[in-house]
Write a protein that holds these residues in place. Structure first.
Motif, PDB file in Angstrom:
ATOM      1  N   LEU A  97      -5.101 -13.725  -5.339  1.00 32.95           N
ATOM      2  CA  LEU A  97      -5.538 -12.671  -6.246  1.00 32.95           C
ATOM      3  C   LEU A  97      -4.380 -12.290  -7.163  1.00 32.95           C
ATOM      4  CD1 LEU A  97      -7.466 -10.325  -3.758  1.00 32.95           C
ATOM      5  CD2 LEU A  97      -8.439 -12.040  -5.290  1.00 32.95           C
ATOM      6  N   GLY A  98      -4.687 -12.059  -8.440  1.00 32.08           N
ATOM      7  CA  GLY A  98      -3.655 -11.719  -9.415  1.00 32.08           C
ATOM      8  C   GLY A  98      -3.863 -10.355 -10.024  1.00 32.08           C
ATOM      9  N   PRO A  99      -3.121 -10.025 -11.068  1.00 32.29           N
ATOM     10  CA  PRO A  99      -3.152  -8.695 -11.689  1.00 32.29           C
ATOM     11  C   PRO A  99      -4.552  -8.255 -12.101  1.00 32.29           C
ATOM     12  CG  PRO A  99      -1.319  -9.960 -12.536  1.00 32.29           C
ATOM     13  CD  PRO A  99      -2.139 -10.910 -11.729  1.00 32.29           C
ATOM     14  N   GLY A 100      -4.861  -6.977 -11.867  1.00 34.14           N
ATOM     15  CA  GLY A 100      -6.165  -6.430 -12.182  1.00 34.14           C
ATOM     16  C   GLY A 100      -7.159  -6.582 -11.049  1.00 34.14           C
ATOM     17  N   LYS A 101      -6.835  -7.423 -10.057  1.00 33.35           N
ATOM     18  CA  LYS A 101      -7.703  -7.577  -8.893  1.00 33.35           C
ATOM     19  C   LYS A 101      -7.336  -6.523  -7.847  1.00 33.35           C
ATOM     20  CE  LYS A 101      -9.370 -11.241 -10.881  1.00 33.35           C
ATOM     21  NZ  LYS A 101     -10.662 -11.181 -11.591  1.00 33.35           N
ATOM     22  N   TYR A 102      -8.204  -6.385  -6.857  1.00 32.34           N
ATOM     23  CA  TYR A 102      -7.975  -5.379  -5.822  1.00 32.34           C
ATOM     24  C   TYR A 102      -8.410  -5.919  -4.466  1.00 32.34           C
ATOM     25  CZ  TYR A 102     -12.986  -4.495  -6.285  1.00 32.34           C
ATOM     26  OH  TYR A 102     -14.344  -4.636  -6.314  1.00 32.34           O
ATOM     27  N   PHE A 103      -7.967  -5.281  -3.419  1.00 34.84           N
ATOM     28  CA  PHE A 103      -8.322  -5.725  -2.069  1.00 34.84           C
ATOM     29  C   PHE A 103      -8.100  -4.574  -1.092  1.00 34.84           C
ATOM     30  CE2 PHE A 103      -3.876  -6.692  -2.845  1.00 34.84           C
ATOM     31  CZ  PHE A 103      -3.226  -6.283  -1.706  1.00 34.84           C
ATOM     32  N   GLY A 104      -8.659  -4.738   0.096  1.00 34.23           N
ATOM     33  CA  GLY A 104      -8.452  -3.752   1.157  1.00 34.23           C
ATOM     34  C   GLY A 104      -9.466  -2.645   1.209  1.00 34.23           C
ATOM     35  N   GLU A 105     -10.504  -2.687   0.332  1.00 38.48           N
ATOM     36  CA  GLU A 105     -11.448  -1.572   0.289  1.00 38.48           C
ATOM     37  C   GLU A 105     -12.490  -1.628   1.402  1.00 38.48           C
ATOM     38  OE1 GLU A 105     -13.789  -4.770  -1.227  1.00 38.48           O
ATOM     39  OE2 GLU A 105     -11.703  -4.212  -1.462  1.00 38.48           O
ATOM     40  N   MET A 106     -12.788  -2.851   1.918  1.00 41.46           N
ATOM     41  CA  MET A 106     -13.871  -2.965   2.892  1.00 41.46           C
ATOM     42  C   MET A 106     -13.557  -2.250   4.194  1.00 41.46           C
ATOM     43  SD  MET A 106     -16.052  -4.256   1.079  1.00 41.46           S
ATOM     44  CE  MET A 106     -17.247  -3.958   2.369  1.00 41.46           C
ATOM     45  N   ALA A 107     -12.304  -2.284   4.611  1.00 43.07           N
ATOM     46  CA  ALA A 107     -11.923  -1.580   5.838  1.00 43.07           C
ATOM     47  C   ALA A 107     -12.096  -0.075   5.670  1.00 43.07           C
ATOM     48  CB  ALA A 107     -10.478  -1.910   6.206  1.00 43.07           C
ATOM     49  N   LEU A 108     -11.948   0.419   4.429  1.00 38.59           N
ATOM     50  CA  LEU A 108     -12.117   1.837   4.169  1.00 38.59           C
ATOM     51  C   LEU A 108     -13.595   2.210   4.068  1.00 38.59           C
ATOM     52  CD1 LEU A 108      -9.108   1.376   3.483  1.00 38.59           C
ATOM     53  CD2 LEU A 108      -9.363   3.031   1.627  1.00 38.59           C
ATOM     54  N   VAL A 109     -14.411   1.272   3.540  1.00 36.50           N
ATOM     55  CA  VAL A 109     -15.843   1.532   3.404  1.00 36.50           C
ATOM     56  C   VAL A 109     -16.529   1.509   4.764  1.00 36.50           C
ATOM     57  CG1 VAL A 109     -18.004   0.606   2.476  1.00 36.50           C
ATOM     58  CG2 VAL A 109     -15.955   0.666   1.044  1.00 36.50           C
ATOM     59  N   ASN A 110     -16.144   0.541   5.606  1.00 32.12           N
ATOM     60  CA  ASN A 110     -16.839   0.344   6.887  1.00 32.12           C
ATOM     61  C   ASN A 110     -16.100   0.901   8.098  1.00 32.12           C
ATOM     62  OD1 ASN A 110     -18.783  -1.105   5.491  1.00 32.12           O
ATOM     63  ND2 ASN A 110     -17.721  -3.046   5.769  1.00 32.12           N
ATOM     64  N   ASP A 111     -14.913   1.496   7.865  1.00 32.33           N
ATOM     65  CA  ASP A 111     -14.075   1.952   8.983  1.00 32.33           C
ATOM     66  C   ASP A 111     -13.799   0.799   9.951  1.00 32.33           C
ATOM     67  OD1 ASP A 111     -13.712   4.630   8.228  1.00 32.33           O
ATOM     68  OD2 ASP A 111     -15.715   5.131   8.948  1.00 32.33           O
ATOM     69  N   SER A 112     -13.576  -0.383   9.408  1.00 33.81           N
ATOM     70  CA  SER A 112     -13.326  -1.563  10.231  1.00 33.81           C
ATOM     71  C   SER A 112     -11.855  -1.951  10.131  1.00 33.81           C
ATOM     72  CB  SER A 112     -14.206  -2.720   9.761  1.00 33.81           C
ATOM     73  OG  SER A 112     -13.939  -3.020   8.399  1.00 33.81           O
ATOM     74  N   HIS A 113     -11.462  -2.953  10.946  1.00 35.66           N
ATOM     75  CA  HIS A 113     -10.096  -3.463  10.878  1.00 35.66           C
ATOM     76  C   HIS A 113      -9.991  -4.506   9.751  1.00 35.66           C
ATOM     77  CE1 HIS A 113     -10.031  -1.632  14.877  1.00 35.66           C
ATOM     78  NE2 HIS A 113      -8.713  -1.622  14.753  1.00 35.66           N
ATOM     79  N   ARG A 114      -8.773  -4.793   9.375  1.00 35.48           N
ATOM     80  CA  ARG A 114      -8.549  -5.766   8.318  1.00 35.48           C
ATOM     81  C   ARG A 114      -9.098  -7.124   8.747  1.00 35.48           C
ATOM     82  NH1 ARG A 114      -7.597  -2.511   4.019  1.00 35.48           N
ATOM     83  NH2 ARG A 114      -5.612  -1.364   4.189  1.00 35.48           N
ATOM     84  N   SER A 115      -9.832  -7.771   7.822  1.00 33.64           N
ATOM     85  CA  SER A 115     -10.450  -9.058   8.142  1.00 33.64           C
ATOM     86  C   SER A 115      -9.593 -10.242   7.706  1.00 33.64           C
ATOM     87  CB  SER A 115     -11.823  -9.150   7.464  1.00 33.64           C
ATOM     88  OG  SER A 115     -11.681  -9.037   6.057  1.00 33.64           O
ATOM     89  N   ALA A 116      -8.455  -9.971   7.072  1.00 31.74           N
ATOM     90  CA  ALA A 116      -7.582 -11.044   6.602  1.00 31.74           C
ATOM     91  C   ALA A 116      -6.153 -10.525   6.499  1.00 31.74           C
ATOM     92  CB  ALA A 116      -8.056 -11.559   5.246  1.00 31.74           C
ATOM     93  N   THR A 117      -5.230 -11.453   6.389  1.00 32.66           N
ATOM     94  CA  THR A 117      -3.821 -11.129   6.162  1.00 32.66           C
ATOM     95  C   THR A 117      -3.507 -11.338   4.683  1.00 32.66           C
ATOM     96  OG1 THR A 117      -3.140 -11.727   8.396  1.00 32.66           O
ATOM     97  CG2 THR A 117      -1.438 -11.780   6.691  1.00 32.66           C
ATOM     98  N   VAL A 118      -2.853 -10.377   4.069  1.00 33.51           N
ATOM     99  CA  VAL A 118      -2.509 -10.461   2.645  1.00 33.51           C
ATOM    100  C   VAL A 118      -0.992 -10.457   2.515  1.00 33.51           C
ATOM    101  CG1 VAL A 118      -2.711  -9.390   0.376  1.00 33.51           C
ATOM    102  CG2 VAL A 118      -4.627  -9.286   1.977  1.00 33.51           C
TER     103      VAL A 118
END
Length: 614
Positions: free
Chosen positions: A425-446
């Motif tokens: 993922l490059g500039p302007g992209k985003y990540f990490g929101e799904m764990a906040l939406v679902n109260d789940s653990h991180r599904s990947a390593t970044v």
């Protein structure tokens, strides 16, 4: 650029031969604007004496003179009064070296400063710049009256030379957004730490991809901000590496700023480069180097003879030690980053009210990531959402046989287990929101790939800002559903709607999606009068529903007849097109959507959003 309070020390006065003075002046910006003969005349008539200063002696800088360091080093420092004791602490600022110019700055008298210091807070106590020799130093002294006389005989040099002698560095510094609000005496102190750099026409200031260490301000001349095909490479949206045009623009926007906003995006002299902007007096560039350890994202060259003022990163860090303004500077940088993000058409930021965007500025944190640094690990609890401002991150997930177990591993172990790359993922992209939406653990390593800059938003702020934003919620839902997303999810997203229309155009079936959009807009519109509403309804009918329409859609006879009867009676019902819209939606699901989901358009849409799918 510097100043000092005078002291009664034994300063030796010496005379130097004209030839020696000329050689010393060749190391200064004067040399750029003068021929050898004129420089010889300048040295002879204006720099008539020199000071020989012993190591550790304080240097008296007079207001009627300007000084050039011919040999040795001068150290600039400032008095930092302690709030707990009566002892003054000396704070080191920077060094001046051969070729640097020093002149008198407006500061309060030492006596006045000492009387008033006791009632002020620490950040308001920095007033005077102290100048000391750090070795045996030779200073050439130029008499300003003699210089004025010289310039009256050489009016063609007046503008260029006066930009060196009389330029208001403090005013230029005060125009920098991250220095707004800094008191005048602190700007005077920073001005004393600045250095002049003079460059001839068509010279390179720095190149794209090089390491940055200075901020530049244009005093005279013109510099061009250029983008090439090396370093930051534009690409087609949706590919797994490189950067899109918007991502490239976001990165490059951090490298320069123009008070006059005269951006070009035109042709450069070198056909391999693109001209982004021409910067003139008062404009600045390269300030990212003061904050982050990232490569330059543009190339800057001079268009004509140019005089620059520079602030070195190390010197600026020393300035922050004696002028504690780092917090306010960080706030300005956050505002700039968020402001750039909101103007680049990033979908999940669209529709967020200005007030909420301002709250995002106060909520974000800046992360300066090094190469290989892990942002978070698979299995970690999710407590932050990230936006990429500069650089690139790698997303990886453990294979099924390696799932489970503790996430309590050090960075070196991340790549040891079998993992599957999900993309970059490059500039302007985003990540990490799904764990906040679902109260789940991180599904990947970044992990950061190279140096990168990230903005993060904590969980509470994330929900406050994005919870009521329909575009953001749709985008997050698409991330969750990915290949299981239905057509209505896609059409609710601005980029999804555009992507689906593009797919239908290839099959000459775009009239369906065009009607669906028009009917939806009609049902939500607020018409000034009934007549206006009826006129728009008739326009939609004749364009898409009439049997003689060029863009005729496939409607059952009963739906078409009912619409026609209503319009002939001039009856306005904003839900009148809903049965037709539902019918066309059903046809698009049946005839088009399944094919779209296996097309390159669908994959490209997910790529443009930065959604990673197997």
């Amino acid at each position: 650029m510097g100043g000092a309070v005078s002291t009664k020390r034994s300063i030796n006065i010496t005379r130097l031969k004209v030839g020696e003075r000329v050689q010393y002046l060749k190391c200064t910006p004067f040399f750029l604007y003068m021929s050898t003969d004129i420089l010889h005349e300048f040295a002879k008539e204006c720099f008539t004496s020199a000071l020989l200063i012993k190591d550790m002696e304080t240097i008296p800088i007079k207001s009627d003179s300007i000084y050039v360091i011919a040999d040795g080093e001068i150290e600039l420092s400032t008095i930092i009064p302690s709030e707990n004791t009566k002892v003054d602490n000396l704070g080191y600022l920077c060094k001046k070296r051969p070729g640097d110019i020093v002149n008198k700055r407006q500061t309060q008298k030492e006596a006045v400063r000492k009387i008033s210091m006791k009632n002020k807070k620490l950040e308001h106590l920095v007033e005077d710049v102290q100048t000391k020799a750090r070795s045996r130093v030779i200073l050439l002294r130029g008499d300003l009256k003699l210089i004025d006389s010289f310039l009256s005989n050489h009016p063609d040099l007046s503008k260029s030379i006066n930009s060196i002698f009389h330029s208001d560095i403090e005013a230029c510094l005060s125009s920098l957004p991250f220095l707004s609000g800094v008191k005048e005496s602190q700007l005077t102190l920073l001005a004393a730490m600045c250095r002049y750099e003079a460059l001839d026409a068509k010279q390179t200031v720095f190149e794209e991809g090089s390491e940055g260490s200075k901020l530049y301000i244009v005093l005279s001349g013109v510099t061009s901000v250029l983008a090439g095909n090396n370093g930051v490479k534009p690409q087609t949206d949706g590919s797994s590496d490189g950067k899109s045009k918007k991502a490239t623009a976001l990165q490059r926007s951090m490298e320069w700023s123009s008070a006059k906003k005269e951006e070009n995006n035109g042709k450069a002299e070198d056909e391999k480069e693109v001209l982004l902007a021409d910067l003139k007096h008062g404009d600045y560039f390269g300030e990212t180097a003061l904050f982050f350890n990232i490569p330059r994202t543009t190339t800057v060259k001079t268009k004509e003879k140019t005089l620059l003022v520079t602030v070195d990163k190390t010197d600026f860090e020393n300035f922050l030690k004696v002028c504690p303004i780092k917090e306010s500077m960080t706030t300005v940088m956050k505002e700039r980053m968020v402001g750039k993000l909101s103007t680049l058409g990033i979908p999940f930021l669209e529709g967020i009210p200005a007030v909420k965007l301002n709250s995002l500025t106060s909520s974000v944190e800046i992360h300066n990531m090094s190469d290989g640094q892990v942002v978070f690990r698979e299995g970690d609890a999710g407590d932050q959402f990230y936006i990429i401002v500069h650089g690139e991150v790698v997303v990886e997930a453990r294979s099924s046989e390696n799932k489970g177990g503790s996430s309590d591993r050090d960075d070196s172990q991340i790549h040891d287990s079998k993992s599957m790359s999900l993309g970059n993922l490059g500039p302007g992209k985003y990540f990490g929101e799904m764990a906040l939406v679902n109260d789940s653990h991180r599904s990947a390593t970044v992990t950061s790939k190279g140096k990168s800059i990230l903005l993060s938003v904590d969980k509470e702020s994330f929900h406050n800002i994005f919870g009521s934003n329909s575009q953001a919620l749709v985008e997050f839902e698409l991330r969750l559903l990915q290949g299981s997303a239905e057509l209505h999810h896609l059409l609710a997203h601005s980029m999804g709607l555009s992507s689906f229309r593009s797919f239908l155009q290839k099959g000459l079936a775009e009239e369906n999606i065009d009607f669906w959009v028009k009917a939806k807009e009609f049902s939500e519109a607020k018409f000034p009068s009934t007549e206006d509403g009826i006129a728009e309804a008739k326009n939609i009918f004749h364009l898409y529903c009439d049997e003689t329409s060029e863009k005729q859609i496939n409607l059952p006879c009963n739906i078409r007849t009912k619409l026609k009867d209503c319009l002939e009676k001039n009856e306005l019902n904003q839900c009148m097109f809903e049965p037709a819209r539902m019918e066309i939606y059903r046809l698009m699901v049946r005839d088009n959507y399944a094919r779209y989901k296996v097309s390159s358009d669908f994959k490209e849409f997910f790529g443009r959003l930065g959604l990673i799918s197997d």
